[in-house]
Scaffold this active site. Structure first.
Site, short mmCIF file in Angstrom:
data_model
loop_
_atom_site.label_atom_id
_atom_site.label_comp_id
_atom_site.label_asym_id
_atom_site.label_seq_id
_atom_site.Cartn_x
_atom_site.Cartn_y
_atom_site.Cartn_z
N LYS A 160 140.21 -38.62 52.63
CA LYS A 160 139.90 -39.76 51.75
C LYS A 160 138.66 -39.40 50.95
CE LYS A 160 140.18 -43.59 49.68
NZ LYS A 160 139.67 -42.86 48.50
N GLU A 184 133.57 -53.44 45.90
CA GLU A 184 133.57 -52.72 44.63
C GLU A 184 133.44 -53.72 43.47
OE1 GLU A 184 135.25 -48.84 43.97
OE2 GLU A 184 136.90 -49.47 45.26
N SER A 212 134.22 -44.84 47.78
CA SER A 212 135.58 -45.22 48.16
C SER A 212 136.05 -44.70 49.51
CB SER A 212 136.58 -44.78 47.08
OG SER A 212 136.48 -45.60 45.95
#
Length: 297
Positions: free
Chosen positions: A239, A171, A77
């Protein structure tokens, strides 16, 4: 094995039995122009049964700390900060507040925010918030679609000087993390340098750079990774990324009080497909980086 980083001094090598893959290179720290601190992460790999990649740079002195910094890891991610940056660089101002529709079939397991807005859709600005701050998988896929899919996002990173990172899938496929699969991978050095260019450089115009930096500072998914390892009072914009084979990543720009920012990229994986993710590995590695780059002298 869950531990908090010791921030007062560099930890000694542990005598734990090694269950991680044998290191393919010795730990190194490269610098320009100042002398590099010597930092070892071999004991963390042994103790956590993991492969760990580290790249960090003190942007004031140019000092770097690196361990497996050029090896490939699944980025998972962390791609969402790249997708948000690509969108913020390229879309017209009016597009940021345009509504994007999507169907229930597009909802990922991680669709924490988009799940509640299927009926109305979400603006591009809201999708950036959901993808970066909450790691919403559907929001990340929709942002990638905005920039032309995996090929478009790969073109974006090539355009900012990254010749390593490759984006092949959306994803959930890109989070599989299968060992030896080069699809959807990057290196700690490449990903860290991307973040430096995006958050501290001129990839984005000032207002949009500030917007993305604010989203990263208010990220909700990284409290026990880099944020847990650096000293209290350091401002962190990060992140995270998590996937198969125990993959746990975190990339950040951190601001020690009174010092130039430090860029930190940590990527890790374990040998089994359903291996547990142990976030304290990243916290401990971040603590060693923080100690090394801010030690007096």
């Amino acid at each position: 094995m869950r531990r908090r980083a010791l921030l007062g001094a560099l930890p000694l090598l542990a005598a734990a039995a090694c269950t991680a893959p044998a290191p393919t290179r010795s730990t190194s720290a490269t610098t320009s122009p100042a002398a590099a601190p010597v930092v070892s992460f071999d004991d963390l790999e042994a103790g956590f049964g993991a492969r760990l990649g580290v790249w960090a740079r003190d942007t004031g002195s140019g000092v770097e700390v690196a361990h497996r910094a050029d090896e490939r890891f699944a980025f998972c991610s962390t791609f969402k900060v790249l997708a948000a940056a690509a969108v913020l660089r390229d879309v017209a101002p009016e597009r940021l507040d345009a509504v994007v529709g999507y169907s229930p079939a597009e909802l990922m397991t991680s669709a924490r925010i988009t799940r509640d807005h299927v009926a109305t859709g979400m603006t591009v600005r809201e999708l950036c918030d959901a993808a970066v701050r909450f790691s919403d998988g559907t929001a990340g896929n929709l942002l990638m679609r905005e920039v032309g899919g995996p090929a478009g996002l790969t073109a974006f990173v090539r355009g900012i000087g990254d010749g390593v990172t490759r984006v092949d899938r959306i994803e959930p496929g890109l989070a599989q993390g299968t060992p030896g699969d080069v699809r959807d991978t990057s290196s700690p050095r490449a990903l860290g340098q991307d973040l430096q260019r995006i958050v501290l450089g001129d990839v984005l115009a000032g207002e949009r750079r500030d917007l993305l930096q604010d989203l990263l500072v208010r990220n909700t998914t990284g409290d026990v990774r880099i944020r847990a390892g650096v000293p209290a009072g350091w401002r962190v914009a990060d992140k995270t990324g998590t996937g198969g084979y125990g993959t746990a990543n975190d990339v950040a720009v951190v601001w020690p009080p009174g010092r130039a920012p430090v860029v930190v990229a940590l990527m890790s994986s374990r040998g089994k497909r359903y291996a547990e993710v142990d976030e304290s590995l990243l916290a401990e590695a971040a603590g060693r980086v923080a100690s090394a780059l801010t030690a007096p002298g």
